[in-house]
Motif scaffolding. Structure first.
Motif, PDB file in Angstrom:
ATOM      1  N   ASP A 129       0.853  -1.187   0.000  1.00 37.96           N
ATOM      2  CA  ASP A 129       0.000   0.000   0.000  1.00 37.96           C
ATOM      3  C   ASP A 129       0.895   1.246   0.000  1.00 37.96           C
ATOM      4  OD1 ASP A 129      -1.641   2.170   0.630  1.00 37.96           O
ATOM      5  OD2 ASP A 129      -2.904   0.998   1.985  1.00 37.96           O
ATOM      6  N   ARG A 131       0.460   4.241   0.537  1.00 38.40           N
ATOM      7  CA  ARG A 131       0.214   5.245   1.575  1.00 38.40           C
ATOM      8  C   ARG A 131       0.983   4.942   2.854  1.00 38.40           C
ATOM      9  NH1 ARG A 131      -6.220   4.637   0.898  1.00 38.40           N
ATOM     10  NH2 ARG A 131      -5.508   2.496   1.228  1.00 38.40           N
ATOM     11  N   LEU A 132       1.423   3.688   3.001  1.00 33.91           N
ATOM     12  CA  LEU A 132       2.119   3.312   4.239  1.00 33.91           C
ATOM     13  C   LEU A 132       3.638   3.374   4.114  1.00 33.91           C
ATOM     14  CD1 LEU A 132      -0.099   0.319   5.392  1.00 33.91           C
ATOM     15  CD2 LEU A 132      -0.116   2.682   6.204  1.00 33.91           C
ATOM     16  N   ARG A 346       4.100 -13.084  10.955  1.00 36.80           N
ATOM     17  CA  ARG A 346       3.403 -12.030  11.696  1.00 36.80           C
ATOM     18  C   ARG A 346       3.182 -10.791  10.830  1.00 36.80           C
ATOM     19  NH1 ARG A 346       3.460  -8.973  16.376  1.00 36.80           N
ATOM     20  NH2 ARG A 346       4.843  -7.724  15.109  1.00 36.80           N
ATOM     21  N   LEU A 347       4.228 -10.407  10.074  1.00 34.34           N
ATOM     22  CA  LEU A 347       4.102  -9.232   9.212  1.00 34.34           C
ATOM     23  C   LEU A 347       3.024  -9.461   8.151  1.00 34.34           C
ATOM     24  CD1 LEU A 347       7.883  -8.280   8.740  1.00 34.34           C
ATOM     25  CD2 LEU A 347       6.190  -7.074  10.135  1.00 34.34           C
ATOM     26  N   ALA A 349       0.456 -11.517   8.438  1.00 33.53           N
ATOM     27  CA  ALA A 349      -0.853 -11.526   9.105  1.00 33.53           C
ATOM     28  C   ALA A 349      -1.325 -10.106   9.383  1.00 33.53           C
ATOM     29  CB  ALA A 349      -0.765 -12.324  10.411  1.00 33.53           C
ATOM     30  N   GLU A 350      -0.407  -9.231   9.796  1.00 36.56           N
ATOM     31  CA  GLU A 350      -0.797  -7.846  10.082  1.00 36.56           C
ATOM     32  C   GLU A 350      -1.314  -7.156   8.836  1.00 36.56           C
ATOM     33  OE1 GLU A 350       2.167  -5.413  12.047  1.00 36.56           O
ATOM     34  OE2 GLU A 350       2.662  -7.056  13.397  1.00 36.56           O
ATOM     35  N   GLU A 351      -0.599  -7.313   7.727  1.00 36.07           N
ATOM     36  CA  GLU A 351      -0.980  -6.521   6.556  1.00 36.07           C
ATOM     37  C   GLU A 351      -2.176  -7.103   5.815  1.00 36.07           C
ATOM     38  OE1 GLU A 351       2.772  -6.566   4.496  1.00 36.07           O
ATOM     39  OE2 GLU A 351       1.992  -7.922   2.978  1.00 36.07           O
ATOM     40  N   GLY A 353      -4.573  -8.719   7.611  1.00 37.92           N
ATOM     41  CA  GLY A 353      -5.658  -8.734   8.588  1.00 37.92           C
ATOM     42  C   GLY A 353      -6.214 -10.109   8.826  1.00 37.92           C
ATOM     43  N   ARG A 355      -4.935 -12.583  11.001  1.00 35.31           N
ATOM     44  CA  ARG A 355      -4.463 -13.341  12.157  1.00 35.31           C
ATOM     45  C   ARG A 355      -5.626 -13.965  12.905  1.00 35.31           C
ATOM     46  NH1 ARG A 355       0.011 -13.073  16.461  1.00 35.31           N
ATOM     47  NH2 ARG A 355      -1.059 -14.203  18.083  1.00 35.31           N
TER      48      ARG A 355
ATOM     49  N   LEU B 113      -3.921  -5.032  12.929  1.00 36.85           N
ATOM     50  CA  LEU B 113      -4.224  -5.780  11.718  1.00 36.85           C
ATOM     51  C   LEU B 113      -4.893  -4.856  10.716  1.00 36.85           C
ATOM     52  CD1 LEU B 113      -5.624  -9.151  13.111  1.00 36.85           C
ATOM     53  CD2 LEU B 113      -3.268  -8.456  12.672  1.00 36.85           C
ATOM     54  N   SER B 114      -4.574  -5.041   9.466  1.00 39.04           N
ATOM     55  CA  SER B 114      -5.178  -4.233   8.417  1.00 39.04           C
ATOM     56  C   SER B 114      -6.692  -4.457   8.384  1.00 39.04           C
ATOM     57  CB  SER B 114      -4.555  -4.630   7.077  1.00 39.04           C
ATOM     58  OG  SER B 114      -5.197  -3.962   6.035  1.00 39.04           O
TER      59      SER B 114
END
Lengths: 355, 323
Positions: A129, A131-132, A346-347, A349-351, A353, A355, B113-114
């Motif tokens: 993304d 924007r990030l 983990r990275l 899963a975060e990006e 969404g 997890r 989380l996104s």
């Protein structure tokens, strides 16, 4: 057959699903990007790289919005890139600013524009993304531009996933099997304890070796007697998904002018090209014997070693492709690889969404 | 044949930093800026991360990073002085500019989380981990709103920093507006919206209660004190198989998995040893875990793929761990 208009607006399936997209990857070296467009692929997406008239690096999706032709087959004109065949003209921000057949530019016509960070060694591209991108600094490789260090290297695409490359760097005890000649003699005995240090996003490991003689080539470039023993330290660091750095320190004592810490820094910029291909730019830097003769000794040795690593990783990828993945037996030395896998998972899963 | 010690040691990164700035933010709240003495970049992190401050012998406290991951040269933490606490906040408030300090981490149990929509719920100093989350949610174009409660405006940190988000922020100083109206904020499930909440235990419990009917995985909490866990009967003996180390160990009723592993020479990370900080998270390959931590949410606990070995135990007689 149905014609679903929504199909045009649905986001395409995520390529390289197991790899962080919100990360900087070295799409090219700084010198590779110029006024002639360069075609690369990052996370499965084709990217065209060029420089504007004032030298700023630009990365655009390498596909004209009108017909499926790569922009990189076209030409740079001023700050813009003009697609071959269609003649569509794109500004450095990806907006279409001219078409040959009408005065009006089609409303909203654009190609993706990727944030870039040119640090003088690599042109890092952010294919997540956009924007990030400003919230995640690109990794530091300033030693590659430091005159205290002499650097040589190479680059190629390895036909293996970035995960296989990361696993490899996380445990270089394989070196003795991959290339016995290059292997430090210190590796020959049972390896000393592995010290692994983690943070949320990084992993470092180190092993301290008791005094041991150097491999012949290493003693030669350090201009030391072949049989003299020296304490040595091995370090590896997962800096970011796209950057691995290894270090090898030789602590020389009792040899007069040669005394001191003689270090190699091995820089590996890793860019996922697609699910089973990784661009690997490797650099070998040293803070001793800057002579061309030393480089003449070292360069072929490392070229051969990293080439063999590439070959064995491509074999592993073929085995997985043909026979499928399997649970692996793990050993204590996998602590470093396990830590990296957890960070990467983990990275992702975060990006995503998920997890 | 005896087992040879493999000698692998896993630790968290410890970094020596200096307090490069001290700022009084609100009543009893001080903000420290931490930087490497040589100004070199610190380890990267993502919103929700925290660090341990090593404040003295046996005085280790966790504080959320509230600066921006965009700045690799400094971490910022903001600490509320609580005289009835275990001493950490008083030690932090005694630090002056230029003071050397050792930190451990960062680590993150509260990762953002996104998602397309967020509700951020802060109670008092619980605003800290939410600040970088807000920056990221705003950058990503997400639809977010912050509900921020505190005793009074004077006690609420970062009000000036939040002014630029006017319209997305609801401030609820108790002396003017009463308590956060949680029934309105999170009383009705909103699928697709994630709730991130940090603050005192009663707020966390109240939000947790109201979010019970939300889709699984919607609610994310950060706790600074261990959750009360109900115990059923006496702790039992069980066996742990450490796959990578090739060891089988017995965990006695009065021992923890963590201590049993350490006693056998197996490297496992640990920090708070109360099931709060997440440091000792260990992969579970087989077996049913008796989760007693405050880190994993009920969904994560139900997955049975990891455990906090400092407090959690086994529901059966055997666990196979990735260690």
């Amino acid at each position: 057959m149905s014609h679903d208009p929504a199909a045009h607006t649905t986001a395409p399936a995520r390529r390289c699903p197991d790899v962080p997209h919100h990360a900087w990857y070295a799409a090219a070296t700084t010198e590779e990007v110029g006024r002639t467009p360069l075609a690369r692929r990052v996370l499965g997406t084709p990217v065209a790289l060029y420089r504007t008239s004032d030298g700023a690096a630009v990365a655009l999706e390498d596909r004209c919005a009108h017909r499926p032709v790569p922009l990189s087959d076209g030409r740079v004109d001023g700050d813009d890139i003009v697609a071959a065949y269609t003649g569509f003209r794109y500004a450095p921000d990806g907006r279409c600013v001219g078409v040959p057949t009408q005065v009006q530019v089609p409303f909203g016509a654009a190609v993706r524009c990727f944030p870039v960070h040119d640090d003088g060694s690599f042109v890092w591209v952010w294919a997540g993304d956009p924007r990030l991108a400003a919230l995640r600094p690109a990794p530091d490789t300033s030693w590659l531009r430091d005159p205290a260090w002499s650097t040589f290297g190479g680059a190629w695409e390895t036909g293996a996933s970035i995960a296989l490359l990361l696993d490899n760097f996380a445990d270089i005890t394989h070196v003795a099997h991959v290339d016995p000649e290059i292997a430090p003699l210190a590796l020959g005995a049972a390896p000393p304890p592995l010290q692994v240090t983690v943070t949320e996003t990084t992993m470092r490991f180190a092993r301290d070796y008791p005094p041991a003689p150097l491999a012949d080539w290493n003693a030669q470039v350090l201009e030391l007697p072949a049989d003299a023993a020296h304490a040595q330290r091995e370090e590896g660091e997962f800096v970011a998904p796209g950057l691995w750095v290894d270090r090898w320190h030789v602590y020389v004592e009792g040899h007069g002018d040669a005394d001191g810490t003689h270090s190699f820094v091995f820089t590996h910029a890793l860019t996922p090209v697609d699910e089973r291909t990784t661009r690997h730019v490797w650099r070998v830097s040293r803070n001793f014997t800057p002579s061309a003769a030393a480089e003449g000794t070292l360069a072929p040795i490392f070229e051969r070693y990293y080439g063999r690593v590439r070959d064995v990783l491509e074999t592993m990828q073929r085995v997985v492709d043909v026979d499928g993945p399997r649970p692996e037996v793990r050993v204590a030395a996998d602590a470093a690889a396990s830590a990296v896998r957890r960070i990467v998972e983990r990275l992702v899963a975060e990006e995503t969404g998920t997890r | 044949m005896t087992t040879t010690s493999v000698g692998t040691v896993v630790t968290e990164l410890e970094t020596d930093v200096v307090v490069s700035a001290v700022r009084r933010l609100a009543t009893d709240v001080v903000e420290l800026t931490l930087a490497a003495p040589d100004g070199r970049p610190l380890a990267p992190w993502t919103p929700g991360a925290h660090v341990d401050l090593l404040l003295g012998d046996d005085l280790v406290r966790q504080y959320s990073l509230c600066s921006s991951p965009a700045d690799p040269t400094a971490y910022r933490v903001a600490v509320l002085r609580t005289p009835d606490s275990r001493g950490g906040s008083i030690a932090v408030h005694a630090l002056a500019e230029g003071a050397p300090l050792r930190i451990r981490g960062p680590r993150n149990n509260f990762a953002l989380l996104s998602a397309p929509r967020y509700a951020f719920v802060a109670g008092g100093i619980g605003i800290t981990p939410l600040l970088p989350m807000i920056e990221e949610a705003e950058a990503a174009g997400a639809d977010w709103h912050l509900f921020y409660g505190g005793r009074s405006r004077a006690s609420m940190a970062y009000l000036a920093e939040l002014e630029k988000y006017a319209g997305c922020v609801t401030l609820v100083p108790q002396d003017e507006a009463g308590m956060l109206d949680l029934d309105t904020i999170v009383g009705t499930p909103d699928p697709g919206r994630l709730v991130y909440c940090c603050g005192p235990e009663p707020l966390l419990n109240a939000v947790e209660e109201r979010c019970a009917s939300w889709p699984h995985g919607s609610l994310h909490l950060e706790r600074f004190a261990a959750k009360e866990v109900e115990r059923e009967g006496e702790d039992e003996t069980f066996e742990i198989v450490l796959q990578r180390s090739g060891l089988t160990l017995t965990v006695a009723p009065d021992a923890t998995v963590f201590q049993t592993m350490r006693d056998a020479g197996v490297s496992v990370l640990g920090s708070c040893l109360e099931g709060i900080c997440g440091t000792c998270e260990t992969g579970v390959l087989e077996g049913e875990v008796d989760h007693r931590d405050s880190v994993l949410d009920p969904d994560e606990q139900a997955e049975m793929d990891c455990m906090m070995v400092c407090v959690s135990r086994c529901r059966g007689d055997r666990l196979v761990l990735d260690a």
